[in-house]
Design a protein around this motif. Sequence first.
Motif, PDB file in Angstrom:
ATOM      1  N   UNK A 335      33.010  42.937  43.585  1.00  0.00           N
ATOM      2  CA  UNK A 335      33.573  43.553  44.789  1.00  0.00           C
ATOM      3  C   UNK A 335      34.628  44.576  44.389  1.00  0.00           C
ATOM      4  N   UNK A 336      34.988  45.416  45.369  1.00  0.00           N
ATOM      5  CA  UNK A 336      35.978  46.441  45.121  1.00  0.00           C
ATOM      6  C   UNK A 336      37.380  45.853  45.310  1.00  0.00           C
ATOM      7  N   UNK A 337      38.365  46.199  44.459  1.00  0.00           N
ATOM      8  CA  UNK A 337      39.748  45.740  44.685  1.00  0.00           C
ATOM      9  C   UNK A 337      40.342  46.427  45.923  1.00  0.00           C
ATOM     10  N   UNK A 338      41.261  45.719  46.584  1.00  0.00           N
ATOM     11  CA  UNK A 338      41.893  46.254  47.787  1.00  0.00           C
ATOM     12  C   UNK A 338      43.311  46.707  47.431  1.00  0.00           C
ATOM     13  N   UNK A 339      43.547  47.983  47.605  1.00  0.00           N
ATOM     14  CA  UNK A 339      44.835  48.569  47.293  1.00  0.00           C
ATOM     15  C   UNK A 339      45.364  49.280  48.526  1.00  0.00           C
ATOM     16  N   UNK A 340      46.739  49.287  48.648  1.00  0.00           N
ATOM     17  CA  UNK A 340      47.298  49.996  49.806  1.00  0.00           C
ATOM     18  C   UNK A 340      47.054  51.495  49.694  1.00  0.00           C
ATOM     19  N   UNK A 366      43.314  46.153  36.341  1.00  0.00           N
ATOM     20  CA  UNK A 366      44.682  46.114  36.925  1.00  0.00           C
ATOM     21  C   UNK A 366      45.757  46.297  35.863  1.00  0.00           C
ATOM     22  N   UNK A 367      46.742  47.142  36.187  1.00  0.00           N
ATOM     23  CA  UNK A 367      47.879  47.389  35.306  1.00  0.00           C
ATOM     24  C   UNK A 367      49.158  46.826  35.892  1.00  0.00           C
TER      25      UNK A 367
END
Length: 371
Positions: A335-340, A366-367
């Motif tokens: 799945x795609x990561x959820x970022x603001x 992720x960093x």
Amino acid sequence: MAIDRPAARKGSWTWVARVAELTAWGTVALIVLILNVAEIPESSYSAGLIAVGALAVWLMVFFRWVLTRKDQSWWSMGIPLVQAVGFGCVTFSILHGHVASAQVVFVPVIVSAGLLAGLSGGLAAAALSGIGYLAVAHFGAGTNSVAASFTAGIFLLSGSIAGLLSRELRSHYRGEQEEHRLATAVRHRLLAVVDAVDEAIIFRDRQGSVRVANRRVRALFGIEPDDHLGQPGVELLRQIARQTDDPEEVMEFFQSVRDDPEQELRREIEQIMPARRTLRVFSGPTFDDSGTLVGRIDVFTDITDAARRAEEIELLYMQARKTAESYQRGLLPDEMPRLPRVGMVAHYIAAAGSRAVCGDFYDFVPLAEGK
């Protein structure tokens, strides 16, 4: 008289001997005709028939026995030459004074001698005939110097022409024999090479006749190559075409060179008889050292096993490709990561085609600080 004898090649010694024999028997027939047509006294007529009979017997002995001996020497031609001139003198003495230009009976003797013994024999016969003619004419009604000179010239000309013609024919025949021997040797060597290859090879000359067909033709098509040597190549190609799934199309393939004889043709055909095979066909022109077109060569290669192996390799490749693609898809994120304030979309399409290679991946790493 020649019905029971085998044919002789033109220019050979046997052929020349038969021409000389035909000339001799033609002379006998001509003398018999003259004896029965011309106004000749009874005594001369009887003597002429006796001379003709003796001549016929001598011709039988000479052409059927003397000339066929293996141990021929100078006397085998010299003595018969003297005898032939002697018969000419006897015939001339009988006809002289009754038939105009009776001296021409010497001409067939001179011509036959020139054909059998060459230029030297022709000149010798001309000289002996000239001496015999002058001797008979001197003791007969006589002859003037002009007529004697003219007759001697005719004799020498006849002997020279016959001798030169015989020499030229024999020389030409020997050249043909040597050329045939060399061509046969080259052909056998060529066949030894082409018979060792796995391809069926057919060579056709410019006239379309089959000149070379190797043993592989028999193995692939069940056709005896020697039966078609010297025959029109289209008949052999037609038999081959009948063994394919589309004979008309195959014949059109070979006949497409009519407008452009120097073009090269390649294609694959499906053979259905006497066995199912896939054949690769190459048809190309052949040239001599000067660049002149001398014919075409047709090469039939059985690629059935190669085509089967190619299909098997293709199937294995597709299976391996599908396996690799499933592994590749298993490595992709679920799945795609959820970022603001960021929206991301991914769409993966594997490379398509029989030779396509997939090598692209994507991932999200992720960093620190939520990056």
